[in-house]
Design a protein around this motif. Structure first.
Motif, short mmCIF file in Angstrom:
data_model
loop_
_atom_site.label_atom_id
_atom_site.label_comp_id
_atom_site.label_asym_id
_atom_site.label_seq_id
_atom_site.Cartn_x
_atom_site.Cartn_y
_atom_site.Cartn_z
N ALA A 1 38.84 40.60 41.89
CA ALA A 1 39.09 40.03 41.29
C ALA A 1 40.20 40.44 40.69
CB ALA A 1 38.17 38.80 39.51
N LEU A 2 40.85 41.67 41.11
CA LEU A 2 41.83 42.49 40.35
C LEU A 2 42.65 42.29 40.94
CD1 LEU A 2 39.64 45.98 39.29
CD2 LEU A 2 39.76 44.03 37.22
N VAL A 3 43.10 41.29 41.71
CA VAL A 3 44.31 41.44 42.99
C VAL A 3 44.52 39.90 42.32
CG1 VAL A 3 44.82 41.18 45.00
CG2 VAL A 3 43.11 42.98 44.96
N ARG A 4 45.78 40.16 41.31
CA ARG A 4 46.09 38.52 40.47
C ARG A 4 47.41 38.85 41.56
NH1 ARG A 4 42.54 37.01 36.57
NH2 ARG A 4 43.93 35.26 36.00
N SER B 1 47.53 32.31 37.05
CA SER B 1 47.96 32.81 38.47
C SER B 1 46.32 33.12 38.77
CB SER B 1 48.03 34.99 37.64
OG SER B 1 47.67 35.05 36.99
N HIS C 1 43.36 35.22 41.80
CA HIS C 1 42.61 36.00 42.43
C HIS C 1 42.14 35.91 43.14
CE1 HIS C 1 38.74 35.67 40.27
NE2 HIS C 1 38.88 35.14 39.58
N THR D 1 38.66 36.05 46.48
CA THR D 1 37.39 35.65 45.75
C THR D 1 36.89 35.93 46.51
OG1 THR D 1 37.10 33.37 46.68
CG2 THR D 1 37.69 33.19 43.99
N GLN E 1 31.44 41.81 36.65
CA GLN E 1 33.42 41.61 36.22
C GLN E 1 32.58 41.46 34.64
OE1 GLN E 1 33.68 39.05 38.96
NE2 GLN E 1 34.66 40.28 40.62
N GLY F 1 43.83 41.55 32.27
CA GLY F 1 44.79 41.54 32.86
C GLY F 1 46.60 41.40 32.35
#
Lengths: 196, 222
Positions: free
Chosen positions: A50-53, A60, A62, A64, A88, B83
């Motif tokens: 989820a941190l990879v956006r 944007s 992310h 899953t 999360q 973010g």
């Protein structure tokens, strides 16, 4: 795909928790003790995904990795998702704790669908294609369930429906490619994990 | 076609009948007087209407539109995802301190997730943002009446309760936002990973202990 607090209605939250509790219990029951480290690694991957956006249009998205979790874990993906989603929500405010049950149910069903798609075609289709379909369908099913939860909660999302469809379709394609690449890599380097 | 009428002949009425002449009778005279009074009344009404329209031209132009600058201080809030990405074009509802049910104002954030409104009262104003995809954030803006002097709009952002998102005060005033986004740090991610792996170790330990106990019980039984 994380639903925040204050969005869902009480019946949807309740149904979500009941379904999530059943899924987690069944997933733990099906979990073989020797596969606990395996599940933990996938749960860590789900937590970090989820941190990879990446930007899609005005918003944007992310990753899953729902399809991958379904392919690798089967029913054990549900407790892995529950742990990942809870962390999360606590650490990054991705979704809410009250809506954790609904989020677990939505993503759990999506992951199970991904795993089912992968196994359904067996050897009739190339593995990479099955993996792509798995990642793609997991996102599609998750999006449909998300919209259903919002609709049942009388959340007015009709105005953003085209945006949801466009962004989630793009995400589904990306997820399909990522799932196919990872499964392809695992088929070459550690096929034992895919066979289980 | 209009028939030829010699000069001095009585002019016909609109219906074609000649106007009554002097000595034609009291009824005719009375009719004439009545007609004159009638015409005079209509003129009075028209005159009054014209006068009313002239005097109330301001209100009469209420059907038109116009614009002017507003000097009242506005409150601005920025909504963003954890973010840092903005909640672009999120649907916004503003609730006044007096009514927490019916929205005081509705609209959309701009492309940077910002929304501004002009409160009409002091107190805590609740601003809710929703992107329609299950992401919802709320900000409570404590609006305080201007105390006079330039730029003396004392104001503060009380708190922002963020679910999937956070909100921050983006007003041009020098009042710092009380809540600012703290990005997902590496430490949080490491903490999450640590919790997951420790849970796995705990589960593994519990399973092994259970097996050992059952094996011990089996040996004791033998």
């Amino acid at each position: 795909m994380h639903i925040s607090e204050g969005v869902l209605s009480a019946p949807v939250i309740a149904v979500g928790w009941v379904a999530a509790a059943g899924g987690v219990a069944w997933g733990l029951r099906k979990l073989q003790p020797e596969r606990i480290p395996h599940v933990a690694v996938i749960a860590a991957a789900l937590f970090l995904a989820a941190l990879v956006r990446f930007p899609i249009g005005p918003t944007s998205m992310h990753l899953t990795l729902l399809g991958l979790a379904g392919v690798l874990l089967g029913w054990s993906a549900v407790p892995a998702l529950f742990i990942a989603l809870m962390l999360q929500a606590i650490l990054f405010q991705f979704g809410g704790l009250v809506s954790l049950g609904a989020n677990t149910t939505i993503m759990g069903v999506a992951a199970l669908t991904g795993g089912l798609v992968f196994r359904l075609f067996g050897t009739r289709l190339p593995m990479m294609l099955r993996a792509f379909a798995s990642g793609f369908m997991a996102v599609v099913v998750g999006t449909v369930l998300l919209c259903a939860a919002l609709w049942l909660s009388n959340s007015d999302f009709r105005g953003t429906l085209p945006l949801i469809a466009a962004t989630q379709l793009a995400l589904a394609l990306i997820e399909g490619v990522v799932t196919a690449l990872i499964v392809g890599f695992m088929a070459r380097s550690m096929p034992r994990l895919l066979a289980s | 076609m209009t028939p030829f009428r010699p000069f001095g002949a009585p002019s016909p009425t609109p219906s074609g009948h000649p106007l009554p002449q002097a000595g034609e009778g009291r009824e005719s005279a009375s009719c004439q007087a009545s007609g004159i009074r009638h015409q005079s009344g209509i003129g009075t009404v028209f005159f009054a209407a014209a006068l009313w329209a002239a005097l109330w031209v301001g209100s009469a132009s209420a059907h038109g539109v116009g614009s002017e600058g507003v000097s009242e201080p506005a409150e601005a809030v920025r909504f963003f995802y954890v973010g840092g990405d903005p909640m672009a074009y999120a649907a916004i509802k503003v609730f006044s301190p007096a009514d927490d049910k019916v929205a005081y104002q509705e609209g959309f954030a701009d492309g940077n997730g910002r929304f501004a409104f002009v409160p009409n009262a002091t107190g805590d104003w609740r601003v809710a943002a929703s992107d329609g995809m299950g992401h919802r954030a709320e900000a409570v803006v404590a609006h305080v009446a201007a105390t006079g002097g330039e730029g003396a709009n004392a104001r503060s952002e009380k708190n922002t309760s963020a679910e999937n998102t956070n909100a921050e005060n983006a007003n041009a005033n020098n009042h710092a936002a009380s809540v600012r986004y703290e990005g997902p740090t590496v430490w949080k991610a490491l903490l999450g990973l640590s919790v997951i792996l420790n849970l796995a170790l705990l589960a593994q330990w519990a399973v092994q202990r259970s097996r050992r106990n059952s094996e011990g019980a089996a040996h004791a039984h033998q």
